[in-house]
Design an enzyme around this catalytic site. Sequence first.
Site, mmCIF file in Angstrom:
data_model
loop_
_atom_site.group_PDB
_atom_site.id
_atom_site.type_symbol
_atom_site.label_atom_id
_atom_site.label_comp_id
_atom_site.label_asym_id
_atom_site.label_seq_id
_atom_site.Cartn_x
_atom_site.Cartn_y
_atom_site.Cartn_z
ATOM 1 N N GLY A 88 16.831 -26.665 -3.187
ATOM 2 C CA GLY A 88 16.986 -27.362 -2.352
ATOM 3 C C GLY A 88 16.299 -28.479 -1.187
ATOM 4 N N ARG A 89 16.164 -28.502 -0.099
ATOM 5 C CA ARG A 89 15.930 -29.649 0.633
ATOM 6 C C ARG A 89 14.333 -29.348 0.678
ATOM 7 N NH1 ARG A 89 19.351 -27.491 4.818
ATOM 8 N NH2 ARG A 89 18.581 -25.450 4.338
ATOM 9 N N ILE A 90 13.992 -28.286 0.891
ATOM 10 C CA ILE A 90 12.003 -28.020 0.206
ATOM 11 C C ILE A 90 11.850 -28.083 -1.183
ATOM 12 C CG2 ILE A 90 9.861 -26.458 0.285
ATOM 13 C CD1 ILE A 90 11.714 -25.597 3.607
ATOM 14 N N GLY A 115 7.826 -19.592 0.529
ATOM 15 C CA GLY A 115 9.461 -19.294 1.051
ATOM 16 C C GLY A 115 8.676 -18.030 1.989
ATOM 17 N N ARG A 116 8.769 -16.691 1.841
ATOM 18 C CA ARG A 116 8.995 -15.810 2.741
ATOM 19 C C ARG A 116 8.141 -14.429 2.040
ATOM 20 N NH1 ARG A 116 10.289 -18.532 6.018
ATOM 21 N NH2 ARG A 116 11.722 -18.238 7.633
ATOM 22 N N ASP A 128 0.974 -18.625 1.444
ATOM 23 C CA ASP A 128 1.923 -18.763 2.754
ATOM 24 C C ASP A 128 2.549 -17.907 3.628
ATOM 25 O OD1 ASP A 128 1.752 -20.631 5.930
ATOM 26 O OD2 ASP A 128 3.553 -21.597 5.497
ATOM 27 N N GLU A 160 4.000 -9.543 7.630
ATOM 28 C CA GLU A 160 2.695 -10.300 8.875
ATOM 29 C C GLU A 160 2.837 -9.650 9.524
ATOM 30 O OE1 GLU A 160 4.940 -14.123 8.590
ATOM 31 O OE2 GLU A 160 4.658 -14.952 6.021
ATOM 32 N N HIS A 162 1.026 -17.973 7.526
ATOM 33 C CA HIS A 162 2.307 -18.945 7.811
ATOM 34 C C HIS A 162 2.644 -20.403 8.647
ATOM 35 C CE1 HIS A 162 6.816 -17.520 7.456
ATOM 36 N NE2 HIS A 162 6.898 -18.604 7.908
ATOM 37 N N VAL A 163 2.058 -20.997 7.725
ATOM 38 C CA VAL A 163 2.019 -22.270 8.869
ATOM 39 C C VAL A 163 2.686 -23.482 7.893
ATOM 40 C CG1 VAL A 163 -0.554 -22.023 9.983
ATOM 41 C CG2 VAL A 163 0.030 -22.607 7.528
ATOM 42 N N GLY A 164 3.658 -23.155 7.310
ATOM 43 C CA GLY A 164 3.995 -24.010 6.295
ATOM 44 C C GLY A 164 4.670 -25.220 7.131
HETATM 45 P P1 NAP Z 1 17.721 -24.622 1.129
HETATM 46 O O1 NAP Z 1 18.398 -26.502 1.750
HETATM 47 O O2 NAP Z 1 19.034 -24.202 1.503
HETATM 48 O O3 NAP Z 1 16.961 -24.114 0.133
HETATM 49 C C1 NAP Z 1 17.569 -23.250 -0.576
HETATM 50 C C2 NAP Z 1 17.822 -23.258 -2.082
HETATM 51 O O4 NAP Z 1 18.079 -22.267 -3.272
HETATM 52 C C3 NAP Z 1 18.794 -23.841 -2.799
HETATM 53 O O5 NAP Z 1 18.765 -24.904 -3.736
HETATM 54 C C4 NAP Z 1 19.658 -23.161 -3.750
HETATM 55 O O6 NAP Z 1 20.423 -23.412 -4.263
HETATM 56 C C5 NAP Z 1 18.502 -21.980 -4.100
HETATM 57 N N1 NAP Z 1 19.021 -20.212 -3.792
HETATM 58 C C6 NAP Z 1 19.867 -19.581 -2.663
HETATM 59 N N2 NAP Z 1 19.624 -17.993 -3.787
HETATM 60 C C7 NAP Z 1 19.016 -18.445 -4.487
HETATM 61 C C8 NAP Z 1 19.667 -16.779 -5.023
HETATM 62 N N3 NAP Z 1 19.503 -16.004 -4.728
HETATM 63 N N4 NAP Z 1 17.700 -17.083 -6.199
HETATM 64 C C9 NAP Z 1 17.515 -18.624 -6.379
HETATM 65 N N5 NAP Z 1 17.912 -19.695 -5.865
HETATM 66 C C10 NAP Z 1 18.177 -19.195 -4.625
HETATM 67 O O7 NAP Z 1 16.530 -24.835 1.768
HETATM 68 P P2 NAP Z 1 15.253 -25.223 2.167
HETATM 69 O O8 NAP Z 1 15.212 -25.945 3.286
HETATM 70 O O9 NAP Z 1 14.714 -25.880 1.060
HETATM 71 O O10 NAP Z 1 14.690 -23.841 2.805
HETATM 72 C C11 NAP Z 1 13.852 -23.041 2.218
HETATM 73 C C12 NAP Z 1 13.669 -21.824 2.760
HETATM 74 O O11 NAP Z 1 12.362 -21.885 2.252
HETATM 75 C C13 NAP Z 1 14.245 -21.416 4.174
HETATM 76 O O12 NAP Z 1 14.534 -20.476 3.602
HETATM 77 C C14 NAP Z 1 13.070 -20.527 4.354
HETATM 78 O O13 NAP Z 1 13.006 -19.381 3.997
HETATM 79 C C15 NAP Z 1 11.437 -21.070 3.644
HETATM 80 N N6 NAP Z 1 10.596 -21.850 4.239
HETATM 81 C C16 NAP Z 1 9.496 -21.194 4.306
HETATM 82 C C17 NAP Z 1 8.485 -21.690 5.689
HETATM 83 C C18 NAP Z 1 6.797 -21.880 5.830
HETATM 84 O O14 NAP Z 1 6.610 -21.784 6.976
HETATM 85 N N7 NAP Z 1 6.488 -20.888 4.863
HETATM 86 C C19 NAP Z 1 8.968 -23.341 5.878
HETATM 87 C C20 NAP Z 1 10.164 -23.947 6.404
HETATM 88 C C21 NAP Z 1 11.043 -22.798 5.289
HETATM 89 P P3 NAP Z 1 21.767 -21.993 -5.420
HETATM 90 O O15 NAP Z 1 22.681 -21.864 -3.862
HETATM 91 O O16 NAP Z 1 22.356 -23.534 -6.276
HETATM 92 O O17 NAP Z 1 21.656 -20.846 -6.368
#
Ligand code: NAP
Length: 313
Positions: A153-155, A231-232, A256, A261, A279-281
Site C-alpha cells: 500500500g502507501r508505505i 507494521g505492528r 520498530d 509494547e 515504535h517511532v515510525g
Molecule cells: P495501506 O495503504 O492501506 O496498505 C496496506 C497494504 O496491505 C495493501 O497493499 C493491502 O493490499 C495489504 N494488505 C491488506 N490486508 C492484507 C493481508 N491480509 N495480507 C497481506 N497484505 C494485506 O496502509 P499503509 O498506509 O501502507 O499502512 C500500513 C500499516 O503500517 C498500517 O496499517 C499500520 O499498522 C502500519 N504503520 C506503522 C507505523 C509505525 O510507527 N511503525 C506507522 C504507520 C503505519 P491488499 O488489500 O491487496 O491485500
Amino acid sequence: MDSIGVLMPIHMNSYLEQELQKRFNVFKLWTFPNKTLFLKEHSSSIRAIVGNAAAGADAETIEALPNLEIVSSFSVGIDKVDLNKCREKGIRVTNTPDVLTDDVADLAIGLILAVLRRLCEGDRYVRSGKWKKGDYKLNTKFTGKRVGIIGMGRIGKAVAKRAEAFSCPISYYTRSEKGDLEYKYYPSVVELASNCDILVVACPLIEETRHIINREVIDALGQKGVLINIGRGPHVDEPELVKALVEGRLGGAGLDVYENEPEVPEELFGLENVVLLPHVGSGTVETRTAMADLVINNLEAHFLKKPLLTPVV
Ligand code: NAP
C-alpha cells in the site's frame, strides 16, 4: 465547539493536546485516578475519542459512551478501534494516512542499513574505546539485496521506491496481485520469504495478518535473511522470532514494533544482529504535527457536518 467533549485515553502529543484544547472540551483520561467514576460523571458529554496506535476505542469503551459520534485516530493503523462496533452504532472513524508514509518508509530503510551495516554496534564500538584495540569486523552489503514486502500500500510502495534506489530487486505479497506494479508478486508469504534477503512487514494488523510471520516464514527467510517490522508487533510470532535469532536460524531483525509494547523480549538485548526501536515510525516533529492537524481537521469537519477528510468508517 468548545462544549463538545473529546476523550483522549492516553497522552500522545503535546501539540495535538494544545490544539484540541483550543477548540474542544478535552478529557485526558490519564489524569483521572478513577476511570469508573470518570465515566459515571462524564460519559454523556463525550462525543469524540482521539486515540492512537497504543489506545483506541474498544467495544467496552464505545458501549460506555452513549453520545459518541466519532473516533479520530492519531495513527494510520486502526487495529485498536473496534470497527464493527463503530459500524453497528453509526460511529464515524478517521485515521492519518499519507502524511506519515515517508517517515515510516525512511525508517524501514534505516533499520535495514542499521542491521546489515551494524550501525548501532559500530557506534557502541567507538564510544566504548574498543576501536583503539582493533578494527571493527566486516558487515553485510545492502545495495542489490532482494527486498520482499508484505503489504504493497502507501508505505509498502514507499519502501519499494527507496529500495529501488539501492538497486534492490523488489517482490511483494498482498491478498491480490497489483496489476499496475512491475514488482514480482508471490501468492504466499512463505514463497516471498524464500525468495528475498530482506523481508519488510508493512500491512495492516487484522485477524488474517496476526502472526503472518510464523516459524515457517522465518525458516524460509533463513540464516542470512533479515526481518524488518514497521507494521505492528502482533504480525510476528515473537517467541518464534526470538528463538530463531538466538539459535541463529535467522540472520537478523530490525524492529520498530512488538507484540506487547512497551515490553520487549530481553533475550534480544544482547544480540548484535538485532536493532530495536521504540515504535517511532512516524515519530518526527514534522509528521506528528501533520498528523495532529489531520485529526483536528477531521473532528472539525464532522462537527460542522462537512465531509470527513480521511474516513475509514
Ligand atoms: P495501506 O495503504 O492501506 O496498505 C496496506 C497494504 O496491505 C495493501 O497493499 C493491502 O493490499 C495489504 N494488505 C491488506 N490486508 C492484507 C493481508 N491480509 N495480507 C497481506 N497484505 C494485506 O496502509 P499503509 O498506509 O501502507 O499502512 C500500513 C500499516 O503500517 C498500517 O496499517 C499500520 O499498522 C502500519 N504503520 C506503522 C507505523 C509505525 O510507527 N511503525 C506507522 C504507520 C503505519 P491488499 O488489500 O491487496 O491485500
